[in-house]
Design a protein around this motif. Structure first.
Motif, PDB file in Angstrom:
ATOM      1  N   THR A  52      12.225 106.613  48.231  1.00 19.76           N
ATOM      2  CA  THR A  52      12.305 107.984  47.732  1.00 19.76           C
ATOM      3  C   THR A  52      13.533 108.699  48.262  1.00 19.76           C
ATOM      4  OG1 THR A  52       9.905 108.084  47.553  1.00 19.76           O
ATOM      5  CG2 THR A  52      11.052 110.187  47.594  1.00 19.76           C
ATOM      6  N   GLY A  55      18.594 106.861  48.846  1.00 21.35           N
ATOM      7  CA  GLY A  55      19.915 107.054  48.265  1.00 21.35           C
ATOM      8  C   GLY A  55      20.235 106.072  47.161  1.00 21.35           C
ATOM      9  N   GLU A  77      12.172 104.784  41.961  1.00 22.13           N
ATOM     10  CA  GLU A  77      11.688 105.924  42.742  1.00 22.13           C
ATOM     11  C   GLU A  77      10.469 106.514  42.054  1.00 22.13           C
ATOM     12  OE1 GLU A  77      10.615 109.438  44.264  1.00 22.13           O
ATOM     13  OE2 GLU A  77      11.518 109.505  42.271  1.00 22.13           O
ATOM     14  N   ASN A  78       9.312 106.340  42.653  1.00 24.83           N
ATOM     15  CA  ASN A  78       8.086 106.951  42.137  1.00 24.83           C
ATOM     16  C   ASN A  78       7.322 107.613  43.286  1.00 24.83           C
ATOM     17  OD1 ASN A  78       8.279 106.621  39.401  1.00 24.83           O
ATOM     18  ND2 ASN A  78       6.680 105.067  39.205  1.00 24.83           N
ATOM     19  N   ALA A  79       8.043 108.387  44.108  1.00 24.40           N
ATOM     20  CA  ALA A  79       7.454 109.071  45.268  1.00 24.40           C
ATOM     21  C   ALA A  79       6.710 108.051  46.142  1.00 24.40           C
ATOM     22  CB  ALA A  79       6.582 110.231  44.825  1.00 24.40           C
ATOM     23  N   THR A 121      10.692 118.609  45.997  1.00 29.29           N
ATOM     24  CA  THR A 121      11.575 119.327  45.091  1.00 29.29           C
ATOM     25  C   THR A 121      11.274 120.822  45.109  1.00 29.29           C
ATOM     26  OG1 THR A 121      12.276 119.571  42.805  1.00 29.29           O
ATOM     27  CG2 THR A 121       9.987 118.967  43.150  1.00 29.29           C
ATOM     28  N   ASN A 123      12.160 122.628  42.524  1.00 29.90           N
ATOM     29  CA  ASN A 123      12.084 123.027  41.116  1.00 29.90           C
ATOM     30  C   ASN A 123      10.645 123.181  40.646  1.00 29.90           C
ATOM     31  OD1 ASN A 123      14.853 122.903  40.858  1.00 29.90           O
ATOM     32  ND2 ASN A 123      14.827 120.737  40.295  1.00 29.90           N
ATOM     33  N   ILE A 127       5.099 123.833  44.398  1.00 30.63           N
ATOM     34  CA  ILE A 127       5.733 123.470  45.672  1.00 30.63           C
ATOM     35  C   ILE A 127       6.545 124.647  46.206  1.00 30.63           C
ATOM     36  CG2 ILE A 127       7.487 121.986  46.727  1.00 30.63           C
ATOM     37  CD1 ILE A 127       6.423 119.757  44.798  1.00 30.63           C
ATOM     38  N   GLY A 234       0.307 111.184  36.426  1.00 29.76           N
ATOM     39  CA  GLY A 234      -0.762 112.187  36.467  1.00 29.76           C
ATOM     40  C   GLY A 234      -1.002 112.824  35.105  1.00 29.76           C
ATOM     41  N   GLY A 361       0.887 109.564  44.839  1.00 37.86           N
ATOM     42  CA  GLY A 361       1.592 110.650  45.505  1.00 37.86           C
ATOM     43  C   GLY A 361       2.596 111.375  44.652  1.00 37.86           C
ATOM     44  N   GLY A 363       3.812 115.538  44.513  1.00 41.64           N
ATOM     45  CA  GLY A 363       3.217 116.753  43.973  1.00 41.64           C
ATOM     46  C   GLY A 363       3.987 117.271  42.776  1.00 41.64           C
ATOM     47  N   ILE A 364       3.307 117.487  41.679  1.00 38.84           N
ATOM     48  CA  ILE A 364       3.901 118.119  40.499  1.00 38.84           C
ATOM     49  C   ILE A 364       2.907 119.134  39.967  1.00 38.84           C
ATOM     50  CG2 ILE A 364       4.850 117.820  38.189  1.00 38.84           C
ATOM     51  CD1 ILE A 364       5.510 115.037  38.726  1.00 38.84           C
ATOM     52  N   PHE A 365       3.420 120.248  39.566  1.00 35.53           N
ATOM     53  CA  PHE A 365       2.588 121.289  38.958  1.00 35.53           C
ATOM     54  C   PHE A 365       1.750 120.741  37.811  1.00 35.53           C
ATOM     55  CE2 PHE A 365       2.440 124.336  35.349  1.00 35.53           C
ATOM     56  CZ  PHE A 365       1.457 125.175  35.851  1.00 35.53           C
ATOM     57  N   GLY A 370       2.008 112.624  40.945  1.00 38.67           N
ATOM     58  CA  GLY A 370       3.034 112.188  40.000  1.00 38.67           C
ATOM     59  C   GLY A 370       2.880 110.747  39.572  1.00 38.67           C
ATOM     60  N   ALA A 371       2.529 109.880  40.529  1.00 34.99           N
ATOM     61  CA  ALA A 371       2.455 108.451  40.238  1.00 34.99           C
ATOM     62  C   ALA A 371       1.412 107.795  41.129  1.00 34.99           C
ATOM     63  CB  ALA A 371       3.813 107.787  40.460  1.00 34.99           C
TER      64      ALA A 371
ATOM     65  N   ASN B  21      18.727 122.579  35.568  1.00 34.32           N
ATOM     66  CA  ASN B  21      18.585 121.348  36.346  1.00 34.32           C
ATOM     67  C   ASN B  21      18.381 120.117  35.467  1.00 34.32           C
ATOM     68  OD1 ASN B  21      15.688 120.880  35.991  1.00 34.32           O
ATOM     69  ND2 ASN B  21      15.420 122.708  37.278  1.00 34.32           N
ATOM     70  N   SER B  56      13.241 113.379  43.170  1.00 36.78           N
ATOM     71  CA  SER B  56      12.012 112.584  43.123  1.00 36.78           C
ATOM     72  C   SER B  56      11.181 112.868  41.875  1.00 36.78           C
ATOM     73  CB  SER B  56      11.195 112.895  44.382  1.00 36.78           C
ATOM     74  OG  SER B  56       9.987 112.179  44.388  1.00 36.78           O
ATOM     75  N   LEU B  57      10.633 111.805  41.304  1.00 36.16           N
ATOM     76  CA  LEU B  57       9.718 111.890  40.153  1.00 36.16           C
ATOM     77  C   LEU B  57      10.348 112.579  38.942  1.00 36.16           C
ATOM     78  CD1 LEU B  57       6.377 112.786  41.969  1.00 36.16           C
ATOM     79  CD2 LEU B  57       7.013 110.575  41.020  1.00 36.16           C
ATOM     80  N   GLN B  60       8.716 111.664  35.607  1.00 38.15           N
ATOM     81  CA  GLN B  60       7.378 112.251  35.458  1.00 38.15           C
ATOM     82  C   GLN B  60       7.468 113.740  35.142  1.00 38.15           C
ATOM     83  OE1 GLN B  60       8.315 110.070  37.768  1.00 38.15           O
ATOM     84  NE2 GLN B  60       6.764 108.489  37.986  1.00 38.15           N
ATOM     85  N   ARG B  61       8.390 114.433  35.827  1.00 38.76           N
ATOM     86  CA  ARG B  61       8.537 115.867  35.591  1.00 38.76           C
ATOM     87  C   ARG B  61       8.946 116.166  34.156  1.00 38.76           C
ATOM     88  NH1 ARG B  61       8.303 118.187  40.517  1.00 38.76           N
ATOM     89  NH2 ARG B  61       8.643 116.617  42.109  1.00 38.76           N
ATOM     90  N   GLN B  64       5.887 114.833  31.515  1.00 35.20           N
ATOM     91  CA  GLN B  64       4.629 115.593  31.483  1.00 35.20           C
ATOM     92  C   GLN B  64       4.801 116.871  30.679  1.00 35.20           C
ATOM     93  OE1 GLN B  64       3.100 117.594  34.826  1.00 35.20           O
ATOM     94  NE2 GLN B  64       4.860 118.918  34.955  1.00 35.20           N
ATOM     95  N   GLY B  70      -0.049 110.611  32.051  1.00 38.75           N
ATOM     96  CA  GLY B  70      -1.154 109.671  32.114  1.00 38.75           C
ATOM     97  C   GLY B  70      -0.676 108.229  32.121  1.00 38.75           C
ATOM     98  N   THR B  75      10.734 106.351  37.472  1.00 40.12           N
ATOM     99  CA  THR B  75      12.037 106.945  37.719  1.00 40.12           C
ATOM    100  C   THR B  75      12.955 105.842  38.240  1.00 40.12           C
ATOM    101  OG1 THR B  75      11.002 109.070  38.196  1.00 40.12           O
ATOM    102  CG2 THR B  75      13.262 108.766  38.953  1.00 40.12           C
TER     103      THR B  75
END
Lengths: 380, 380
Positions: A52, A55, A77-79, A121, A123, A127, A234, A361, A363-365, A370-371, B21, B56-57, B60-61, B64, B70, B75
């Motif tokens: 994650t 780099g 990269e999937n957290a 993040t 964004n 979070i 998710g 893991g 966190g996404i709104f 996330g994954a 972004n 990160s993710l 997914q961001r 979704q 789902g 990534t």
């Protein structure tokens, strides 16, 4: 779909490795994997590296140093599920007939951040308002205790069990058993979670060798069938979210059991995502290993001890091993490989034939995570 | 291996999108993809998002928000080949029978860095000593001019050609043709490269819909066969490195031609990695489209003009379109899709039936590039 095997595993011991970057940790794990399996770099058809915070071109940097340069290599990269997603993509390459021998690894150095919660993040709307992982799991814990009648002592029991297992694991970040009093006396972090209810930020790496059946026959190392390999994202919704039901785990688990042709009660051991003590209850239930709201009682009865009905986190879990995010999912598969090959030493679960690994893991709104990735390994 | 089709393409116009972004740019591209193909989010079996600096993710961001939440989502980070690697993994999922309908996209916002060269890893021995991409390509240019008798005017011809094509492309960062004098008068960057020999740091995103043959028949959009999809890593060695021969491109190209059952002279148009003008010569030769050391002469003869022997960078290339790294490889496939479906408008290459796309990048000590990806698309 061709059968896929795990034919080797290597873990760089987790802990604090300040000043050793993620690529170096990954290199050490992959180097040990090649040494222990006797594979030459030329035999590797593809490489997948999960991280994650490692780099750009992390996978390429690691694998070229070991002599795997030229074939397809992917940085994934999937957290928290980065390493497990790397394994899954490697599994897919073999199952689909695109490769016969693959290295998948995960690596992370979190010491570089100097402590505190992981940088997520900014964004993300939740979070940015303070929904760091510790806060999210504290809320889940509050709700679990409220809904099902568990107490903080039940949460503590998970930490004590897993730290007891980890005390025997030479690859774990924490190798000391703890008492309930130790947990109770550790500082509060986010009510009801105390410090020893939380996994540490760790550094570490792990690698597995995946191969086809034919390739596995050339090897002197034992092979374990990777019977199911699943990744899910998710499910997004903005309505009421049930904080005690990790839907992503339940969906991924259903897909994994279906793929393996197995049921929850076939499983002998589980390495799951106990990033916080309450997470073990939530995921044990979502995996179908315990009835909803009952995991804490089964834990109290010792059903999830190393010699219990199902060994949960026999390696010590994230609470003992630590959680270098990209490395965690691969390490779970390594520990399971050693369990099923009978090489788990002091950690050995008697008669282990079916192992399930689970990471989730990020966190996404609007989604629980996330994954999420689940793997099922079997001796036959 | 099942045939795989590209059944839709969408590009968020490249340019400077300061304050927007990467996830937002990606969302806009994917949203347009769904709108233009008529696909519903529920039909998507898996998602792959490529980005280098998106965080990160990222995948997914983005997905979704469009309603794809789902299913498996990944990534992927492979430097300049991030987006193309995402496409490749999506191709593999369909070719291997794991999915019928996949979204692959790439996105990047480089404006956030405020200018200058891209931030590369400081763990690399060459990069830490100043081997940023501009320096590497300037050295390659010096050597190319020395070895083959080309001049700075030949480099300039690439910029003029590609900027001329890009002047017609509404999705390009630069949509103005330039003269040789403009190039000569632009400021020196790294001898012999001037500013207009270099692609700009851009922001942008692109997305493609990949599907199986059966799935493509349900769609009203035209489908183009994705005949070859290849990813390779750089071959590591510390001895003399031939700076005018991008070995990673040559190896990836050979694999792609073999997979497609085609030869270089079957190709009607090429979208290649002209991050710097000299790169077009190097890659045109490594792709087998020109003899070694001859690409600059063929360029001067107009062989690579839009109506020439092989159209090279008919969309304007990185020199016009810009280079939001994770998005570049996917955009090349979008532009090629529109060429082969006859929807390329002012950019149309007459009679285009076979298109090749190529991205390569990422500086690592001891290899020419970290990752390279080549795709070949055909009308039949």
């Amino acid at each position: 779909m061709r059968p896929v095997y795990v034919a080797g595993a290597a873990v760089h011991p987790f802990g604090k490795h300040l000043g050793v970057n993620a690529a170096e940790l990954g290199y050490r794990a992959v180097q040990e994997l090649l040494a222990s399996t006797g594979i030459s770099p030329e035999q590797v058809d593809a490489g997948y590296g999960g991280s994650t915070y490692g780099g750009s071109l992390l996978a390429q940097r690691v694998l070229q140093r070991i002599g795997v340069s030229g074939p397809p290599v992917y940085t994934v990269e999937n957290a928290c599920a980065s390493g497990a997603s790397a394994v899954h993509l490697g599994w897919q390459a073999i199952a689909g007939g695109f490769a016969d021998c693959v290295i998948a690894f995960g690596t992370e150095n979190l010491s570089g951040f100097g402590g505190g919660t992981l940088p997520l993040t900014t964004n993300d709307v939740e979070i940015s308002q303070g929904m760091v992982m510790t806060a999210a799991y504290a809320m889940r814990a509050q709700r679990y205790l409220h809904d099902f009648g568990a107490t903080a002592d039940d949460l503590t029991r998970v930490s004590v069990k897993n730290r007891g297992n980890g005390a025997l694991n030479p690859r774990a970040h924490f190798q000391q058993a703890i008492s309930p009093e130790d947990v109770e006396q550790s500082r509060p972090v986010a009510d009801p979670l105390r410090l020893l209810h939380c996994c540490p930020n760790s550094d570490g790496a792990a690698a597995v060798l995946l191969c086809s059946e034919e390739f596995s026959k050339q090897l002197t190392t034992p092979s374990i069938r990777l019977r199911a390999s699943v990744v899910r994202s998710g499910d997004f919704h903005t309505s009421y979210r049930d904080m005690t039901w990790p839907d992503i785990t339940a969906r991924a688990a259903k897909a994994a059991y279906d793929m393996a042709g197995l049921k929850p009660n076939d499983v002998d051991l589980v390495e799951l995502h106990d990033a916080f003590s309450v997470a073990e209850f939530l995921h044990t239930e979502a995996l179908g290993i315990a009835e909803r709201g009952q995991a804490y009682k089964a834990t109290a009865r010792g059903e999830f001890d190393r010699d219990g009905r199902v060994a949960i986190c026999p390696s010590g879990g994230l609470l003992s091993r630590g959680h270098p995010v990209g490395a965690t999912g691969v390490t779970q598969i390594c520990e399971s490989y050693w369990q099923l090959t009978g090489e788990a030493g002091d950690l050995q679960v008697p008669g282990a034939e079916v192992a399930l690994t689970h990471v989730t893991g990020g966190g996404i709104f609007g989604v629980d995570n996330g994954a999420c990735s689940i793997h099922i390994l079997t001796t036959t």
